[in-house]
Scaffold this motif. Structure first.
Motif, PDB file in Angstrom:
ATOM      1  N   ARG A 551       0.830  -1.206   0.000  1.00  0.00           N
ATOM      2  CA  ARG A 551       0.000   0.000   0.000  1.00  0.00           C
ATOM      3  C   ARG A 551       0.862   1.253   0.000  1.00  0.00           C
ATOM      4  O   ARG A 551       0.547   2.250  -0.656  1.00  0.00           O
ATOM      5  N   GLU A 552       1.968   1.206   0.735  1.00  0.00           N
ATOM      6  CA  GLU A 552       2.862   2.358   0.792  1.00  0.00           C
ATOM      7  C   GLU A 552       3.505   2.625  -0.571  1.00  0.00           C
ATOM      8  O   GLU A 552       3.763   3.775  -0.934  1.00  0.00           O
ATOM      9  N   THR A 555       0.621   4.345  -2.776  1.00  0.00           N
ATOM     10  CA  THR A 555       0.204   5.719  -2.462  1.00  0.00           C
ATOM     11  C   THR A 555       0.683   6.090  -1.070  1.00  0.00           C
ATOM     12  O   THR A 555       0.934   5.225  -0.231  1.00  0.00           O
ATOM     13  N   THR A 556       0.812   7.370  -0.833  1.00  0.00           N
ATOM     14  CA  THR A 556       1.228   7.818   0.487  1.00  0.00           C
ATOM     15  C   THR A 556       0.083   7.703   1.490  1.00  0.00           C
ATOM     16  O   THR A 556      -1.091   7.872   1.142  1.00  0.00           O
ATOM     17  N   THR A 557       0.427   7.379   2.742  1.00  0.00           N
ATOM     18  CA  THR A 557      -0.588   7.339   3.799  1.00  0.00           C
ATOM     19  C   THR A 557      -0.396   8.491   4.776  1.00  0.00           C
ATOM     20  O   THR A 557      -1.000   8.526   5.838  1.00  0.00           O
ATOM     21  N   VAL A 559      -1.186  12.044   6.125  1.00  0.00           N
ATOM     22  CA  VAL A 559      -2.444  12.800   6.045  1.00  0.00           C
ATOM     23  C   VAL A 559      -2.258  14.261   6.416  1.00  0.00           C
ATOM     24  O   VAL A 559      -3.237  14.996   6.596  1.00  0.00           O
ATOM     25  N   ALA A 564       0.826  10.078   9.871  1.00  0.00           N
ATOM     26  CA  ALA A 564       0.589   9.067   8.833  1.00  0.00           C
ATOM     27  C   ALA A 564      -0.254   7.946   9.414  1.00  0.00           C
ATOM     28  O   ALA A 564      -0.188   7.655  10.611  1.00  0.00           O
ATOM     29  N   PRO A 566      -0.572   4.339   8.088  1.00  0.00           N
ATOM     30  CA  PRO A 566      -0.371   3.133   7.273  1.00  0.00           C
ATOM     31  C   PRO A 566      -1.344   2.040   7.695  1.00  0.00           C
ATOM     32  O   PRO A 566      -1.746   1.948   8.868  1.00  0.00           O
ATOM     33  N   HIS A 567      -1.739   1.189   6.761  1.00  0.00           N
ATOM     34  CA  HIS A 567      -2.666   0.099   7.061  1.00  0.00           C
ATOM     35  C   HIS A 567      -2.586  -0.943   5.953  1.00  0.00           C
ATOM     36  O   HIS A 567      -2.128  -0.668   4.846  1.00  0.00           O
TER      37      HIS A 567
END
Length: 648
Positions: A551-552, A555-557, A559, A564, A566-567
Motif C-alpha cells: 500500500r505504501e 500511495t502515500t498514507t 495525512v 501518517a 499506514p494500514h
C-alpha cells in the motif's frame, strides 16, 4: 500395546475372538467403532502380541473372517476382559451402544436385530442397552423413538446431533478419537482440516488445549460431512452477541479457509455453533455435557456479570464506588472479550508495563490482584501480571475521571417532576456530571453558558453556544449515548482537558503497542517494527506486513500535520488493533515529513467492529485537528503515558 487405548482394543478383540469361532473383520470394525482398515491393523497387533507371549495366534480365513487358535483359553480369559469390574463392562457396553446409535440411527431407523448382529448380542440384551443409554441422549435433547414397523431412531435437531457426536468422540472415547473420524466423517480429508486449524493457531499465536482442539477439529469435519444437513437457527436464539467474542473471529477464520478449500457455501450457523462450544470449553465436564451452553445471550450475560463483579471487587478493596462509571464498565467489557480468549489459548507476550504500574499505581495494582480468583471461577484461566496491569489502568482512569467533576445546567419548561427525571438520567449515565441545576426558559441568560461545563435544553433557545446540547423530553438510550459523546467532545474542547478516545475504542489500544522515540532510521524500519508488535501477539497474519508495504508503494498514507496512517488488507487482520509511534525526529514519508504514526489494523466483519472502526475515525479526526492535543502527544515520555493518554 501399553497404553489404556491399546488395552481397550485388546480386550474387545480378544472377547470377540474367544466368543466366536470365526468373525468377519467388518463386524470387528463395527464393534470397535473404527474403519475396516483400522480393524485389520488392530487384529495384526493382537496377533503379534499373542505370538510374542506364546499364547496362540490368529488366522485369516477367506470368506469367513479371522479365527483365534489357542491352547490357553482360560489364561486369556483371565488376562483379558474378565479383569474389568462389572461396572466397567456395563459402561463399555453402553458406550458401544451410544456409538452404534450415532452411526446407524441418526438419519434413518435401525432394527434391534440389526444392532444385535453388529454387537454380537441378543435382541433382548440390545433392548436393555437402548433403555440404559436414553439418559445420555436426553442431555442433548435427543430422544430414542420407535418407528412403527421399521425399528428405532434418534429424534433431535442437527445441532444436538453434532454436539452429541463431538462429545462422544472427545469425552467418552478419547483413546480412539482419531480412529472414529473414519466412522463419523468418512470421506472427509480430516488431516487437511487438522492442518487448517493448526495454521490458524499459528497465525493467531495461540495454542488450544487438547480437548478444545479436538472439539474444533471434529466440529469442522462434521460440518463438511453433514453439509447436506444444515444447521437451523432457533428463533429464540437470534442474539448476535456471539459475533462480538474473539472466539467467533477465530472460528470464522477457520471456516473461511475451509469454505475456500472445500468449495462449500454458507456455514454461518456452523461458525456460531463452534463459537459457543469454544466459549463453553471451561464449563464442559468429564462427559462433555455439564453446563454446556449454546444460547448466545448466556455468554454475554455471563461476561456482563463477570465484569460487574470485577469492578465491584476492586472498588470495595479501594473503598470507593465505581458502579456508576459506564465508561469503565463498557471499556472493560470490550477489553475482556479479547483478553479472556488470549488467557485461555494464547502464548504470553508481556507488554512490559507491570513494573511501571506497580510503581505509579501500586494501590490500584494490588487491589486488582483481588480479582484473580474470579478469572479462575468464571473462565478457568490464571490471570497474568501484565493483564492485571491492563485492568489496573482502566481502574486508574476511572478514578481520575472522578477527580474532574462537571457541573451542568438544564433549561426546560417541563416542570419539576420531568426535569428531575432528566437530571437523574443524566447523572446516572454520565458520572462525570456531579451537579445539575434546572431552570426555566424565562430564567435563562446567555452568560450562564460560560458558568457551567455543559448546558442541556429540550426547548429551542434563541441563543446558541458550543457547550449547549439539545435533548428530548424523555431521553432514550440512544439519546443518552449521543449526550455522552457530546459531553466528551465538550470536555475535550476545553483548554485544560486532554483528548480521550471513546470507550468503544479502548479495546484497540494496548500498552505494548505504544512506541515512543523508537530507534529507527526510516519508514520501512518503523513499519516492520510496528507490524512485528501485532505479529507477536497474533493480531495479524504473516501477510499483513506485505499488505502494508504494498500500500505504501501504491500511495502515500501521510495525512498532513506530520501524521501518517499506514494500514494493510483487513483480511490479514485477526483482531482490530492500533499501534502508535511517536518519533523524536521526523522521517521521510514519500514527499512529507512525519513524526506521529498510527498503524491501523481494523476489521469490519461484525456490527461491533464496524461501530468501533467508525468511532475510531471520528476520534482520530478530533485528535488530529486539535493542535493542543497533538502537542500533548508529541510531549509524552513513555509508552505507558501514551497508552493512558488514549484511555483516560
Amino acid at each position: 500395546m501399553s497404553n489404556a487405548g491399546e488395552k481397550a482394543y485388546l480386550n474387545k478383540i480378544l472377547k470377540a475372538l474367544l466368543d466366536n469361532e470365526n468373525i468377519p473383520v467388518s463386524r470387528l470394525a463395527d464393534l470397535l467403532g473404527v474403519s475396516v482398515k483400522t480393524a485389520r491393523t488392530r487384529v495384526d497387533q493382537v496377533d503379534e502380541w499373542l505370538q510374542q507371549r506364546e499364547l496362540g495366534h490368529i488366522e485369516k480365513k477367506p470368506g469367513l473372517g479371522v479365527c483365534l487358535y489357542t491352547t490357553r483359553r482360560t489364561e486369556l480369559l483371565a488376562m483379558g476382559y474378565s479383569q474389568s469390574t462389572e461396572i466397567t463392562e456395563d459402561m463399555s457396553r453402553n458406550n458401544q451402544m451410544i456409538g452404534m446409535l450415532l452411526k446407524y440411527a441418526m438419519d434413518k431407523p435401525v432394527t434391534l436385530w440389526q444392532l444385535a448382529e453388529r454387537l454380537y448380542m441378543s435382541a433382548p440384551t440390545v433392548s436393555v442397552l437402548v433403555k440404559s443409554v436414553e439418559g445420555w441422549f436426553q442431555k442433548y435433547n435427543i430422544k430414542i423413538v420407535t418407528v412403527r414397523g421399521r425399528g428405532i431412531m434418534l429424534q433431535g435437531d442437527e445441532k444436538t446431533y453434532r454436539q452429541a457426536m463431538v462429545n462422544y468422540m472427545v469425552y467418552i472415547m478419547p483413546e480412539i478419537t482419531d480412529a472414529l473420524f473414519e466412522t463419523y466423517a468418512a470421506g472427509v480429508n480430516y488431516a487437511r482440516v487438522k492442518s487448517i486449524i493448526v495454521d490458524m493457531e499459528n497465525a493467531w499465536r495461540i495454542q488450544f488445549a487438547e480437548n478444545s482442539f479436538r472439539t474444533a477439529w471434529i466440529m469442522v469435519c462434521l460440518s463438511i460431512k453433514r453439509a447436506s444437513h444444515p444447521l437451523k437457527q432457533d428463533k429464540s436464539e437470534t442474539d448476535d452477541s456471539l459475533r462480538d467474542f474473539t472466539e467467533y473471529l477465530f472460528a470464522k477464520s477457520i471456516y473461511d479457509k475451509v469454505k475456500s478449500e472445500f468449495s462449500i457455501q454458507g456455514m454461518d450457523e456452523d461458525t456460531l455453533l463452534l463459537t459457543s462450544m469454544l466459549l463453553s470449553a471451561r464449563k464442559i465436564g468429564n462427559d462433555g455435557t455439564e453446563n454446556m451452553r449454546t444460547n448466545p445471550s448466556y455468554f454475554n450475560q455471563l461476561l456482563q456479570q463477570f465484569v460487574g463483579e470485577v469492578i465491584s471487587t476492586i472498588a470495595n478493596v479501594l473503598n470507593d464506588d465505581l458502579s456508576e462509571d459506564k465508561v469503565l464498565y463498557n471499556g472493560l467489557l470490550m477489553h475482556m472479550r479479547s483478553a479472556i480468549f488470549r488467557m485461555k489459548y494464547g502464548e504470553e507476550h508481556p507488554d512490559n508495563i507491570s513494573k511501571f504500574v506497580k510503581i505509579e499505581y501500586k494501590q490500584v495494582y494490588l487491589a486488582t490482584w483481588s480479582t484473580s480468583s474470579l478469572f479462575e471461577s468464571y473462565y478457568g484461566v490464571q490471570i497474568t501480571e501484565d493483564e492485571i496491569s491492563n485492568i489496573a489502568l482502566y481502574i486508574q482512569s476511572a478514578l481520575v475521571r472522578k477527580t474532574i467533576p462537571m457541573k451542568a445546567l438544564l433549561v426546560s419548561n417541563s416542570g419539576m417532576g420531568p426535569s428531575q427525571l432528566m437530571i437523574d438520567l443524566i447523572k446516572k449515565n454520565i458520572p462525570e456530571i456531579i451537579f445539575v441545576k434546572a431552570i426555566s426558559e424565562h430564567d435563562f441568560k446567555p452568560f450562564m453558558c460560560d458558568r457551567y461545563d455543559v448546558v442541556f435544553t429540550n426547548i429551542n433557545l434563541k441563543h446558541s453556544h458550543d457547550r449547549m446540547i439539545s435533548i428530548g423530553q424523555a431521553p432514550t438510550d440512544k439519546d443518552i449515548f449521543s449526550i455522552r459523546e457530546a459531553v466528551t467532545r465538550i470536555r475535550n474542547s476545553k483548554g485544560n482537558m486532554r483528548f480521550r478516545a471513546s470507550g468503544i475504542c479502548h479495546q484497540l489500544f494496548r500498552a505494548g503497542y505504544m512506541l515512543v522515540h523508537p530507534a529507527v532510521k526510516n519508514k520501512d524500519e518503523l513499519l516492520r517494527l510496528m507490524v512485528n508488535q501485532l505479529l507477536e501477539s497474533g493480531d495479524v497474519s504473516e501477510d499483513y506486513l506485505k499488505n502494508v508495504m504494498d500500500r505504501e508503494k501504491a500511495t502515500t498514507t501521510a495525512v498532513g500535520g506530520g501524521v501518517a496512517i499506514p494500514h494493510g488488507n483487513n483480511q490479514a487482520v485477526n483482531e482490530s488493533r492500533v499501534v502508535v509511534a511517536v518519533l523524536d525526529k521526523p522521517i521521510g514519508w514519500h514527499e512529507d515529513m512525519v513524526d506521529v504514526v498510527f498503524l491501523l489494523a481494523l476489521k469490519m466483519d461484525t456490527d461491533l467492529q464496524k461501530a468501533c472502526t467508525q468511532q475510531f475515525y471520528k476520534d482520530f479526526i478530533s485528535l488530529t485537528e486539535n493542535d493542543e492535543f497533538m502537542k500533548q502527544i508529541r510531549q509524552v515520555k513513555t509508552g505507558l503515558d501514551l497508552y493512558q493518554y488514549f484511555i483516560k
